[in-house]
Design a protein around this motif. Structure first.
Motif, PDB file in Angstrom:
ATOM      1  N   HIS A  64      22.362   8.395  25.351  1.00 31.63           N
ATOM      2  CA  HIS A  64      23.456   8.963  24.512  1.00 31.63           C
ATOM      3  C   HIS A  64      23.771   8.056  23.474  1.00 31.63           C
ATOM      4  CE1 HIS A  64      24.104  12.065  27.832  1.00 31.63           C
ATOM      5  NE2 HIS A  64      24.331  11.041  28.869  1.00 31.63           N
ATOM      6  N   GLY A  65      23.452   6.983  23.302  1.00 33.09           N
ATOM      7  CA  GLY A  65      23.941   6.045  22.187  1.00 33.09           C
ATOM      8  C   GLY A  65      25.027   5.119  22.500  1.00 33.09           C
ATOM      9  N   SER A  66      25.050   4.156  21.693  1.00 29.61           N
ATOM     10  CA  SER A  66      26.255   2.952  22.226  1.00 29.61           C
ATOM     11  C   SER A  66      27.574   3.688  22.041  1.00 29.61           C
ATOM     12  CB  SER A  66      25.819   1.942  21.350  1.00 29.61           C
ATOM     13  OG  SER A  66      25.844   2.176  19.924  1.00 29.61           O
ATOM     14  N   SER A  67      27.731   4.440  21.145  1.00 32.24           N
ATOM     15  CA  SER A  67      29.124   5.136  20.757  1.00 32.24           C
ATOM     16  C   SER A  67      29.522   5.692  21.981  1.00 32.24           C
ATOM     17  CB  SER A  67      29.087   5.994  19.793  1.00 32.24           C
ATOM     18  OG  SER A  67      28.634   7.095  19.771  1.00 32.24           O
ATOM     19  N   TRP A  68      28.678   6.650  22.587  1.00 29.93           N
ATOM     20  CA  TRP A  68      29.040   7.293  23.837  1.00 29.93           C
ATOM     21  C   TRP A  68      29.487   6.273  24.976  1.00 29.93           C
ATOM     22  CZ3 TRP A  68      27.891   7.786  28.927  1.00 29.93           C
ATOM     23  CH2 TRP A  68      28.330   8.937  29.623  1.00 29.93           C
ATOM     24  N   VAL A  69      28.869   5.220  25.102  1.00 28.77           N
ATOM     25  CA  VAL A  69      28.992   4.171  26.152  1.00 28.77           C
ATOM     26  C   VAL A  69      30.346   3.579  25.918  1.00 28.77           C
ATOM     27  CG1 VAL A  69      28.066   1.933  27.218  1.00 28.77           C
ATOM     28  CG2 VAL A  69      26.618   3.781  26.547  1.00 28.77           C
ATOM     29  N   LYS A  70      30.653   2.975  24.755  1.00 25.75           N
ATOM     30  CA  LYS A  70      31.922   2.627  24.314  1.00 25.75           C
ATOM     31  C   LYS A  70      33.087   3.464  24.831  1.00 25.75           C
ATOM     32  CE  LYS A  70      29.983  -0.371  20.943  1.00 25.75           C
ATOM     33  NZ  LYS A  70      30.079  -0.878  19.368  1.00 25.75           N
ATOM     34  N   ALA A  71      32.997   4.737  24.413  1.00 26.34           N
ATOM     35  CA  ALA A  71      33.822   5.726  24.848  1.00 26.34           C
ATOM     36  C   ALA A  71      33.955   6.345  26.174  1.00 26.34           C
ATOM     37  CB  ALA A  71      33.635   7.027  23.875  1.00 26.34           C
ATOM     38  N   ASN A  72      33.021   5.891  27.177  1.00 24.26           N
ATOM     39  CA  ASN A  72      33.244   6.294  28.493  1.00 24.26           C
ATOM     40  C   ASN A  72      33.208   5.059  29.430  1.00 24.26           C
ATOM     41  OD1 ASN A  72      33.146   9.461  28.536  1.00 24.26           O
ATOM     42  ND2 ASN A  72      31.615   8.803  26.975  1.00 24.26           N
ATOM     43  N   PRO A  73      33.603   3.905  29.085  1.00 23.91           N
ATOM     44  CA  PRO A  73      33.490   2.845  29.970  1.00 23.91           C
ATOM     45  C   PRO A  73      33.846   3.126  31.489  1.00 23.91           C
ATOM     46  CG  PRO A  73      35.593   2.570  28.957  1.00 23.91           C
ATOM     47  CD  PRO A  73      35.036   3.824  28.379  1.00 23.91           C
ATOM     48  N   GLU A  74      34.902   4.110  31.965  1.00 27.25           N
ATOM     49  CA  GLU A  74      34.933   4.329  33.511  1.00 27.25           C
ATOM     50  C   GLU A  74      33.610   4.903  33.946  1.00 27.25           C
ATOM     51  OE1 GLU A  74      36.580   6.021  31.055  1.00 27.25           O
ATOM     52  OE2 GLU A  74      38.737   5.109  30.939  1.00 27.25           O
ATOM     53  N   ARG A  75      32.907   5.533  33.204  1.00 32.11           N
ATOM     54  CA  ARG A  75      31.536   5.915  34.000  1.00 32.11           C
ATOM     55  C   ARG A  75      30.743   4.909  34.195  1.00 32.11           C
ATOM     56  NH1 ARG A  75      30.491  11.454  33.599  1.00 32.11           N
ATOM     57  NH2 ARG A  75      32.010  13.077  32.780  1.00 32.11           N
ATOM     58  N   ILE A  76      30.556   4.039  33.484  1.00 30.57           N
ATOM     59  CA  ILE A  76      29.828   2.622  33.622  1.00 30.57           C
ATOM     60  C   ILE A  76      30.286   1.982  34.747  1.00 30.57           C
ATOM     61  CG2 ILE A  76      28.714   0.755  32.459  1.00 30.57           C
ATOM     62  CD1 ILE A  76      27.828   3.560  31.381  1.00 30.57           C
ATOM     63  N   GLU A  77      31.710   1.850  34.832  1.00 31.84           N
ATOM     64  CA  GLU A  77      32.082   1.154  36.128  1.00 31.84           C
ATOM     65  C   GLU A  77      31.830   1.825  37.281  1.00 31.84           C
ATOM     66  OE1 GLU A  77      34.973  -1.878  37.397  1.00 31.84           O
ATOM     67  OE2 GLU A  77      34.096  -1.634  35.310  1.00 31.84           O
ATOM     68  N   LYS A  78      31.860   3.095  37.207  1.00 32.47           N
ATOM     69  CA  LYS A  78      31.667   3.681  38.579  1.00 32.47           C
ATOM     70  C   LYS A  78      30.345   3.873  39.053  1.00 32.47           C
ATOM     71  CE  LYS A  78      35.822   6.800  38.486  1.00 32.47           C
ATOM     72  NZ  LYS A  78      36.319   8.239  38.623  1.00 32.47           N
ATOM     73  N   PHE A  79      29.465   3.913  37.883  1.00 32.58           N
ATOM     74  CA  PHE A  79      27.900   3.822  38.054  1.00 32.58           C
ATOM     75  C   PHE A  79      27.580   2.608  38.714  1.00 32.58           C
ATOM     76  CE2 PHE A  79      23.506   2.881  36.921  1.00 32.58           C
ATOM     77  CZ  PHE A  79      22.973   3.956  37.011  1.00 32.58           C
ATOM     78  N   GLY A  80      28.336   1.367  38.551  1.00 30.24           N
ATOM     79  CA  GLY A  80      27.759   0.149  39.347  1.00 30.24           C
ATOM     80  C   GLY A  80      28.300   0.299  40.728  1.00 30.24           C
ATOM     81  N   GLU A  81      29.457   1.079  40.850  1.00 31.94           N
ATOM     82  CA  GLU A  81      30.186   1.167  42.154  1.00 31.94           C
ATOM     83  C   GLU A  81      29.237   1.915  43.269  1.00 31.94           C
ATOM     84  OE1 GLU A  81      32.547   1.944  45.648  1.00 31.94           O
ATOM     85  OE2 GLU A  81      32.301   0.093  44.478  1.00 31.94           O
ATOM     86  N   TYR A  82      28.812   3.199  42.684  1.00 28.04           N
ATOM     87  CA  TYR A  82      27.961   4.015  43.401  1.00 28.04           C
ATOM     88  C   TYR A  82      26.493   3.473  43.446  1.00 28.04           C
ATOM     89  CZ  TYR A  82      31.342   7.478  44.153  1.00 28.04           C
ATOM     90  OH  TYR A  82      32.570   7.973  44.844  1.00 28.04           O
ATOM     91  N   CYS A  83      25.966   2.493  42.744  1.00 21.00           N
ATOM     92  CA  CYS A  83      24.770   1.865  43.185  1.00 21.00           C
ATOM     93  C   CYS A  83      24.832   1.070  44.466  1.00 21.00           C
ATOM     94  CB  CYS A  83      24.345   1.113  42.090  1.00 21.00           C
ATOM     95  SG  CYS A  83      23.522   1.890  40.487  1.00 21.00           S
TER      96      CYS A  83
END
Length: 434
Positions: free
Chosen positions: A156-175
Motif C-alpha cells: 500500500h505504500g509508506s503513507s498508508w502505513v503511517k496512517a494506520n499504525p493500529e493495524r501494524i500494532e495488531k499485526f504483531g499481536e496476532y502473529c
C-alpha cells in the motif's frame, strides 16, 4: 462434619475396566435410564446447596445459622436448608519434597503441578506468565511489527502505513497468537491422539468420568494446563493494556484506546469464563474434560488469526480464503464438537459420578458452576459465529472485507488515512467507557 477421603489404589484400573465395559454395553441411553439424576429430585437448587455448604464452614455460625430461618426451610427432608454437603478430599498429589530434585518433580506423574490451586502450580504459572510476557513484548511483537510494516509498505505504500499504525500494532499481536495457537494445537493433536476419551470405540467421553478422580495426571497433561493458564492470564493483562487507558481530564475515567477490539467485552467475558473453568477443572480433577475444551478452541483459533493478519494488511483474496476456512473450522469444532459432544457430555454423562462415588449433595452443589461457565463459552461461540455470518454477507453483497470483531460499526479505512472509528466502534480514541 463428614469427609470423604479418596486415595490412589491398585484397584482403580480394574474398576475402570469393569465400569467402562458395562457402560459401553449399556450405551449412554442405558446409563440415563438408571435415572441417576433422580438422586437430585429431593435436593434444592445447586446455588442453595453451595451456600449451605459454606455457611456450615463458618465457625461462629455453623451450628446456629439455620435457627434464623422458619422450620419449614430447615426441617428434613424437604427444607431447602436441611441438607448437609459433605467434604471430599481428592487423592493426594506428590509434592516437591517427595521428588528427587527439580527435574524429577517436573517430569513425574501425579505431582502438585497437576492442581493449579497448589502453591507449586501457582508459582509455575507466575513464572510462565513472566516468560511469555518477555518473549512476546521483547522479541515476537517488535519482530513481527517490522514484518507487518514491510508487507503493508510493499502493498500500500509508506503513507498508508503511517496512517494506520493500529493495524501494524495488531499485526504483531496476532502473529504471536498464531504461533501459540498453532504450536499448542499441534501438541494437543499429537498428545491426545491415542487417548480413550477421544475414541468412541473405547467408550469416548464416558472415560471423562469413569474412575474419577483416579485419572493419572501425566506431566504432559500438567504442563498443558500450566501453559494454557499462563497464556490466558497474560492475554487478559495484555488486552487491558491494549484496549483501556486511564484518562485524567476533564476527570479521572477509563477510556478506549485506538487499538481496542470491537468485541472487547465478549473477549473479556470469554477469558474470565475460561480461567474459571481452567482452575475449577484442575482442582476437581476434570483435566480430561478441560483438555477437550482447550483443543477444539485452539484449533479453531488458528484460521481466525490467519484471517485477521491478512485483513490487517488488507490482502483481500488471502482474507477471503482464510475467512472461509475459519467459518468452516469454527462451525465444526466449536458449534458441533464442543456443543454436541463435550457440552452434551457435561449435561448428561456427569451423572455417572453419582453412581460411581460422588455424594449427590456435593455433585449438585458444584455442577451448576461448571455447566454455567461452559454454557457462557458456548453462547459466546454462537455470538461470534453470528458475527461471522454478518461479515460473510457484507463480503458477498458489497465485496468488502469487514472485521466486525475489531470494528463493530465497520471499518472505514481511507487511502492514506485512518479508520473513522476505533476498535470499539467509537468515534474518538479517548472516548469514555460505557
Amino acid at each position: 462434619e463428614s469427609v470423604i477421603r479418596i486415595g490412589f489404589d491398585s484397584q482403580s484400573v480394574k474398576h475402570t475396566q469393569q465400569g467402562l465395559s458395562s457402560a459401553i454395553e449399556m450405551g449412554v441411553g442405558g446409563v440415563l435410564e438408571e435415572d441417576i439424576y433422580g438422586y437430585g429430585k429431593t435436593l434444592p437448587a445447586g446455588p442453595i446447596l453451595l451456600l449451605t455448604r459454606y455457611l456450615d464452614k463458618i465457625p461462629l455460625i455453623s451450628e446456629s445459622w439455620r435457627g434464623y430461618f422458619p422450620a419449614s426451610m430447615t426441617s428434613s427432608p424437604n427444607g431447602i436448608f436441611s441438607h448437609h454437603v459433605p467434604d471430599i478430599e481428592f487423592p493426594p498429589l506428590k509434592p516437591y519434597s517427595e521428588c528427587d530434585g527439580i527435574f524429577s518433580f517436573l517430569r513425574s506423574t501425579n505431582t502438585t503441578l497437576g492442581d493449579l490451586t497448589s502453591a507449586s502450580a501457582l508459582v509455575a504459572v507466575f513464572l510462565l506468565v513472566v516468560f511469555i510476557r518477555f518473549l512476546k513484548v521483547r522479541i515476537v511483537l517488535p519482530y513481527f511489527r517490522n514484518v507487518g510494516n514491510y508487507f503493508a509498505t510493499k502493498t500500500h505504500g509508506s503513507s498508508w502505513v503511517k496512517a494506520n499504525p493500529e493495524r501494524i500494532e495488531k499485526f504483531g499481536e496476532y502473529c504471536f497468537r498464531l504461533i501459540f495457537h498453532s504450536s499448542i494445537s499441534v501438541y494437543g493433536l499429537c498428545y491426545f491422539a491415542d487417548k480413550s476419551w477421544w475414541d468412541p470405540g473405547r467408550g469416548g467421553t464416558l472415560n471423562l468420568y469413569l474412575n474419577h478422580p483416579h485419572h493419572p495426571i501425566e506431566p504432559g497433561m500438567a504442563w498443558y494446563y500450566l501453559i494454557q493458564a499462563a497464556y490466558n492470564l497474560e492475554t487478559v493483562v495484555y488486552m487491558l493494556e491494549f484496549s483501556v487507558a486511564l484518562k485524567w481530564l476533564p476527570y479521572p475515567h477509563l477510556g478506549w484506546k485506538s487499538t481496542a477490539r470491537g468485541d472487547f467485552r465478549e473477549m473479556m467475558l470469554h477469558h474470565f469464563a475460561t480461567m474459571g473453568l481452567i482452575y475449577m477443572s484442575s482442582y476437581y480433577r476434570f483435566t480430561r474434560v478441560g483438555s477437550m475444551v482447550f483443543l477444539v478452541h485452539d484449533v479453531s483459533d488458528v484460521p481466525v488469526d490467519l484471517s485477521k493478519l491478512a485483513n490487517f494488511v488488507k490482502w483481500k483474496k488471502t482474507t477471503v480464503g482464510c475467512f472461509t476456512i475459519m467459518v468452516i473450522v469454527w462451525f465444526i469444532s466449536r458449534l458441533c464438537i464442543y456443543t454436541f459432544i463435550i457440552f452434551r457430555s457435561m449435561l448428561f454423562e456427569t451423572q455417572i459420578l453419582v453412581r460411581e462415588w460422588v455424594p449427590p449433595q456435593y455433585f449438585f452443589a458444584h455442577r451448576f458452576l461448571i455447566i454455567g461457565l461452559s454454557a457462557t463459552i458456548l453462547l459466546l461461540n454462537f455470538v461470534w459465529f453470528g458475527m461471522f455470518l454478518k461479515m460473510g454477507w457484507i463480503l458477498v453483497s458489497r465485496g468488502e472485507t469487514q472485521d466486525l470483531s475489531e470494528h463493530k460499526q465497520g471499518e472505514v479505512v481511507k487511502p492514506g488515512g485512518t479508520a473513522d472509528t476505533n476498535g470499539c466502534g467509537m468515534k474518538k480514541a479517548n472516548s469514555k467507557l460505557d
